[in-house]
Design a protein around this motif. Structure first.
Motif, short mmCIF file in Angstrom:
data_model
loop_
_atom_site.label_atom_id
_atom_site.label_comp_id
_atom_site.label_asym_id
_atom_site.label_seq_id
_atom_site.Cartn_x
_atom_site.Cartn_y
_atom_site.Cartn_z
N GLU A 102 32.05 -17.83 -1.05
CA GLU A 102 30.82 -17.21 -1.04
C GLU A 102 30.49 -17.14 -2.26
O GLU A 102 30.42 -16.23 -2.86
N THR A 103 29.65 -18.09 -3.10
CA THR A 103 29.21 -18.18 -4.27
C THR A 103 29.20 -16.83 -5.07
O THR A 103 28.52 -16.57 -5.82
N ASP A 104 27.48 -17.01 -3.66
CA ASP A 104 26.76 -15.61 -4.72
C ASP A 104 28.23 -14.27 -5.08
O ASP A 104 27.67 -13.84 -5.79
#
Length: 371
Positions: A102-104
């Protein structure tokens, strides 16, 4: 009971639970008769190499925060607990979480961690070591204090710091490096750190001379951006892993972990240099919350597909600093300030030619022996 960095209750709980990141900016010292040092070695502590666990006289302390207090000082390794009988055990190990997908959310978590670190800053006037890159610019945005940069007049760091200071509307003092200042400072750095190798001295020079000026201006604490390159993938050798022979890791994430595990030795040098100049370092980007947010970052948030390093930190920093400052590349302090170039020049002028093995270290040693 003598602890540096945080309170006894927090450290005692960390010992009892094995929590390596208990919400501090590092700690070291004596707790309940044992010596401890945090998992990243952010606070150095030293034992006497001759100590076998037997009682020491008052004139020969068995440990100290200052290696010059001891006859045969040795660093207590990071994450270690040493009991009164001289036994050393690993109390904490650096967490090794898998990469988040989950980069964000990872960037959002990093922003929250930076806020937590800012809230934990000491309640004391702070100056900022400022080079104009994302690390020091972010620290300057978190700290309400004047900024200082050291460098020769034509150096990259002085130009970059002036540009960033204008963009951020912060007060900047330029500490101009000179050959006389270098020759005077080198023996003082060696006395504080116990190190004569060229690289350590080159890195320490601009930090030491900034700290000296900060102390002269009445500040006891200097905020620094230390740790950001290691935690967030700021080194070219990390970006080139596994092809770069300077790293052993087979992946970018592995190379970052390799850099983080090398922090204790580097931080010892920096802390001792700054204390030798009369200030106490404060490193907001090495707070446990920031470390915990950095460790699970995926490779693409460390080095993206365009080769941009420290991608997560740059994205997070945009909340506090202008985008063009957050995205700016920087040079290592010894090169950006030209301290490395000019120390080499002084060595050659004094007869220590490049054809000699480790000529700059030999020059450093000569300056110390002349004291």
């Amino acid at each position: 009971m003598t602890l540096d960095g945080t309170d006894a209750a927090t450290v005692r709980h960390a010992v009892e639970t094995g929590d390596p990141l208990p919400g501090t900016a590092g700690f070291a010292g004596e707790l309940d008769g044992a010596l401890v040092r945090d998992v990243l070695g952010r606070r150095p502590v030293f034992v006497d190499e001759s100590d076998d666990g037997s009682d020491a006289s008052d004139d020969a302390p068995r440990w100290s925060f200052d290696p010059t207090d001891l006859d045969s000082p040795r660093s207590l390794p990071a994450g270690v607990r040493r009991t009164v009988d001289g036994r050393e055990t690993q109390a904490w190990s650096l967490p090794d979480p898998g990469p988040t997908t989950e980069t964000d959310a990872a960037v959002a978590d990093l922003r929250d961690a930076i806020r937590e670190s800012a809230a934990a800053l000491p309640d004391a006037p702070l100056a900022v070591a400022f080079s104009g890159g994302v690390d020091s610019a972010l620290v300057a945005a978190l700290v309400d204090g004047p900024c200082y940069v050291a460098g020769f007049p034509d150096s990259h760091d002085v130009e970059a710091a002036r540009s960033a200071a204008d963009a951020m509307d912060v007060d900047l003092t330029v500490v101009e490096l000179t050959h006389d200042a270098i020759e005077r400072a080198v023996p003082e750095i060696v006395a504080a750190t116990g190190r004569t190798n060229a690289m350590d001295v080159q890195i320490s020079l601009p930090l030491y001379l900034v700290a000296e000026r900060v102390a002269a201006d009445g500040y006891d604490h200097l905020a620094v951006g230390q740790g950001a390159d290691e935690l967030f993938g700021g080194y070219a050798k990390v970006a080139k892993a596994p092809e770069d022979p300077r790293v052993e890791a087979e992946t970018v994430r592995g190379a970052v972990r390799e850099m983080v595990q090398g922090l204790p030795d580097q931080l010892e040098r920096d802390v001792l240099s700054l204390r030798g100049a009369g200030v106490e370092p404060v490193a907001p980007l090495l707070h446990d919350a920031v470390v915990e947010a950095a460790l699970p970052l995926p490779a693409e948030l460390l080095v993206d597909d365009t080769g941009t390093r420290k991608r997560a930190l740059r994205l997070a920093a945009r909340e506090w600093i202008p985008e063009h400052v957050a995205d700016r590349d920087k040079k290592a302090v010894q090169y950006g300030s030209l301290a490395s170039r000019e120390l080499d020049r002084l060595a050659r002028q004094d007869g220590y030619k490049r054809r000699m093995d480790d000529h700059v270290t030999k020059y450093v040693e000569s300056l110390v022996s002349n004291e």
